[in-house]
Design a protein around this motif. Structure first.
Motif, PDB file in Angstrom:
ATOM      1  N   TYR A   7       1.020  -1.083  -1.261  1.00  0.00           N
ATOM      2  CA  TYR A   7       1.277  -2.306  -0.509  1.00  0.00           C
ATOM      3  C   TYR A   7       2.766  -2.587  -0.485  1.00  0.00           C
ATOM      4  CZ  TYR A   7       1.749  -7.154   0.796  1.00  0.00           C
ATOM      5  OH  TYR A   7       2.144  -8.304   1.428  1.00  0.00           O
ATOM      6  N   THR A   8       3.284  -2.975   0.663  1.00  0.00           N
ATOM      7  CA  THR A   8       4.668  -3.408   0.779  1.00  0.00           C
ATOM      8  C   THR A   8       4.726  -4.654   1.647  1.00  0.00           C
ATOM      9  OG1 THR A   8       6.900  -2.831   1.503  1.00  0.00           O
ATOM     10  CG2 THR A   8       5.089  -1.843   2.727  1.00  0.00           C
ATOM     11  N   GLU A   9       5.615  -5.557   1.322  1.00  0.00           N
ATOM     12  CA  GLU A   9       5.840  -6.739   2.150  1.00  0.00           C
ATOM     13  C   GLU A   9       6.677  -6.400   3.380  1.00  0.00           C
ATOM     14  OE1 GLU A   9       7.264 -10.037  -0.148  1.00  0.00           O
ATOM     15  OE2 GLU A   9       5.560  -9.949  -1.518  1.00  0.00           O
ATOM     16  N   GLU A  10       7.163  -5.165   3.480  1.00  0.00           N
ATOM     17  CA  GLU A  10       7.971  -4.722   4.618  1.00  0.00           C
ATOM     18  C   GLU A  10       7.113  -4.348   5.826  1.00  0.00           C
ATOM     19  OE1 GLU A  10      11.371  -4.876   4.570  1.00  0.00           O
ATOM     20  OE2 GLU A  10      11.042  -5.800   2.612  1.00  0.00           O
ATOM     21  N   ALA A  11       5.799  -4.355   5.680  1.00  0.00           N
ATOM     22  CA  ALA A  11       4.864  -4.104   6.768  1.00  0.00           C
ATOM     23  C   ALA A  11       3.822  -5.220   6.735  1.00  0.00           C
ATOM     24  CB  ALA A  11       4.199  -2.734   6.588  1.00  0.00           C
ATOM     25  N   PRO A  12       3.154  -5.479   7.862  1.00  0.00           N
ATOM     26  CA  PRO A  12       2.174  -6.557   7.893  1.00  0.00           C
ATOM     27  C   PRO A  12       1.053  -6.366   6.871  1.00  0.00           C
ATOM     28  CG  PRO A  12       2.660  -5.795  10.114  1.00  0.00           C
ATOM     29  CD  PRO A  12       3.301  -4.824   9.170  1.00  0.00           C
ATOM     30  N   ALA A  13       0.629  -7.469   6.289  1.00  0.00           N
ATOM     31  CA  ALA A  13      -0.499  -7.448   5.357  1.00  0.00           C
ATOM     32  C   ALA A  13      -1.772  -7.098   6.120  1.00  0.00           C
ATOM     33  CB  ALA A  13      -0.650  -8.810   4.689  1.00  0.00           C
ATOM     34  N   ALA A  14      -2.744  -6.586   5.426  1.00  0.00           N
ATOM     35  CA  ALA A  14      -4.025  -6.241   6.032  1.00  0.00           C
ATOM     36  C   ALA A  14      -4.663  -7.475   6.662  1.00  0.00           C
ATOM     37  CB  ALA A  14      -4.950  -5.638   4.981  1.00  0.00           C
ATOM     38  N   LEU A  15      -5.285  -7.298   7.811  1.00  0.00           N
ATOM     39  CA  LEU A  15      -5.950  -8.398   8.504  1.00  0.00           C
ATOM     40  C   LEU A  15      -7.414  -8.519   8.109  1.00  0.00           C
ATOM     41  CD1 LEU A  15      -4.519  -7.847  12.106  1.00  0.00           C
ATOM     42  CD2 LEU A  15      -3.787  -9.534  10.412  1.00  0.00           C
ATOM     43  N   GLY A  16      -7.879  -7.634   7.261  1.00  0.00           N
ATOM     44  CA  GLY A  16      -9.281  -7.637   6.878  1.00  0.00           C
ATOM     45  C   GLY A  16      -9.458  -6.910   5.562  1.00  0.00           C
ATOM     46  N   PRO A  17     -10.671  -6.477   5.275  1.00  0.00           N
ATOM     47  CA  PRO A  17     -10.961  -5.821   4.004  1.00  0.00           C
ATOM     48  C   PRO A  17     -10.548  -4.345   4.003  1.00  0.00           C
ATOM     49  CG  PRO A  17     -12.974  -6.047   5.244  1.00  0.00           C
ATOM     50  CD  PRO A  17     -11.895  -6.726   6.040  1.00  0.00           C
ATOM     51  N   TYR A  18      -9.249  -4.106   4.040  1.00  0.00           N
ATOM     52  CA  TYR A  18      -8.706  -2.751   3.946  1.00  0.00           C
ATOM     53  C   TYR A  18      -7.320  -2.829   3.327  1.00  0.00           C
ATOM     54  CZ  TYR A  18      -6.168  -3.958   8.233  1.00  0.00           C
ATOM     55  OH  TYR A  18      -5.377  -4.567   9.160  1.00  0.00           O
ATOM     56  N   ILE A  63       5.743   1.622   4.613  1.00  0.00           N
ATOM     57  CA  ILE A  63       4.639   1.986   3.720  1.00  0.00           C
ATOM     58  C   ILE A  63       4.915   3.339   3.073  1.00  0.00           C
ATOM     59  CG2 ILE A  63       2.185   2.579   3.645  1.00  0.00           C
ATOM     60  CD1 ILE A  63       1.846   0.419   5.904  1.00  0.00           C
ATOM     61  N   LEU A  64       5.398   4.289   3.864  1.00  0.00           N
ATOM     62  CA  LEU A  64       5.755   5.599   3.309  1.00  0.00           C
ATOM     63  C   LEU A  64       6.797   5.444   2.205  1.00  0.00           C
ATOM     64  CD1 LEU A  64       6.041   7.589   6.647  1.00  0.00           C
ATOM     65  CD2 LEU A  64       4.355   8.033   4.840  1.00  0.00           C
ATOM     66  N   LYS A  65       7.812   4.637   2.454  1.00  0.00           N
ATOM     67  CA  LYS A  65       8.885   4.419   1.469  1.00  0.00           C
ATOM     68  C   LYS A  65       8.319   3.845   0.176  1.00  0.00           C
ATOM     69  CE  LYS A  65      13.254   2.008   0.817  1.00  0.00           C
ATOM     70  NZ  LYS A  65      14.206   1.049   1.416  1.00  0.00           N
ATOM     71  N   GLU A  66       7.432   2.881   0.302  1.00  0.00           N
ATOM     72  CA  GLU A  66       6.815   2.268  -0.886  1.00  0.00           C
ATOM     73  C   GLU A  66       6.050   3.308  -1.697  1.00  0.00           C
ATOM     74  OE1 GLU A  66       6.053  -0.783  -3.568  1.00  0.00           O
ATOM     75  OE2 GLU A  66       7.403  -0.817  -1.832  1.00  0.00           O
ATOM     76  N   ALA A  67       5.488   4.304  -1.019  1.00  0.00           N
ATOM     77  CA  ALA A  67       4.737   5.379  -1.674  1.00  0.00           C
ATOM     78  C   ALA A  67       5.639   6.549  -2.059  1.00  0.00           C
ATOM     79  CB  ALA A  67       3.614   5.861  -0.769  1.00  0.00           C
ATOM     80  N   ARG A  68       6.951   6.369  -1.920  1.00  0.00           N
ATOM     81  CA  ARG A  68       7.953   7.408  -2.227  1.00  0.00           C
ATOM     82  C   ARG A  68       7.770   8.644  -1.342  1.00  0.00           C
ATOM     83  NH1 ARG A  68       6.790   5.134  -7.352  1.00  0.00           N
ATOM     84  NH2 ARG A  68       8.605   4.108  -8.240  1.00  0.00           N
ATOM     85  N   MET A  69       7.533   8.383  -0.054  1.00  0.00           N
ATOM     86  CA  MET A  69       7.400   9.434   0.946  1.00  0.00           C
ATOM     87  C   MET A  69       8.242   9.050   2.153  1.00  0.00           C
ATOM     88  SD  MET A  69       3.369  10.425   0.979  1.00  0.00           S
ATOM     89  CE  MET A  69       2.451  10.835  -0.488  1.00  0.00           C
ATOM     90  N   ASP A  70       8.285   9.949   3.148  1.00  0.00           N
ATOM     91  CA  ASP A  70       8.945   9.638   4.414  1.00  0.00           C
ATOM     92  C   ASP A  70       8.184  10.320   5.549  1.00  0.00           C
ATOM     93  OD1 ASP A  70       9.882  12.336   4.670  1.00  0.00           O
ATOM     94  OD2 ASP A  70      11.684  11.847   3.535  1.00  0.00           O
TER      95      ASP A  70
END
Length: 127
Positions: A7-18, A63-70
């Motif tokens: 999860y990152t605050e740099e992308a929109p939060a989930a709109l549902g149960p995902y 999201i990729l950055k938060e997961a240490r990917m690109d």
């Protein structure tokens, strides 16, 4: 196998149960990241498909950055579009993120997307 919610605050939060993304360690040296479909909610009503696609790709990048990917870790993309007439414009923006060795991909026209956006993109990345 271990599973980690990304999860990152740099992308929109989930709109549902995902989750924004799920990272799975399938072997001691391999991680897989499954990124949920990303949208550009704030740009969807403005009618600029290229700006909307750019924001979607930037959300994926955060999201990729938060997961240490690109973007180079992406092996599969799924693009869902409201109007296939926008394919060339979407493809132009999308292609900027993959100057070489782009991932496998499908693009599908759909009747409707969440929050009535024009494009949604999900990806799978491996590290």
């Amino acid at each position: 196998m271990s599973k980690q919610i990304v999860y990152t605050e740099e992308a929109p939060a989930a709109l549902g149960p995902y989750s924004q993304a799920v990272k799975i360690n399938v072997a001691s040296t391999t991680n897989m990241l499954f990124v949920s479909g990303q949208i550009a909610l704030e740009l969807a009503s403005k009618g600029d498909i290229q700006a909307e696609t750019q924001q979607v790709m930037e959300n994926i990048g955060a999201i990729l950055k938060e997961a240490r990917m690109d973007y180079t870790n992406i092996v599969k993309s799924s693009i869902f579009v409201k109007d296939m007439n926008n394919f060339a414009a979407i493809n132009e923006v999308y292609g900027r993120f993959f100057p070489s060795e782009p991932p496998a991909r499908e693009t599908v026209e759909v009747a409707r997307l969440p929050k009535d956006v024009n494009v949604e993109i999900s990806v799978i990345a491996i590290q």
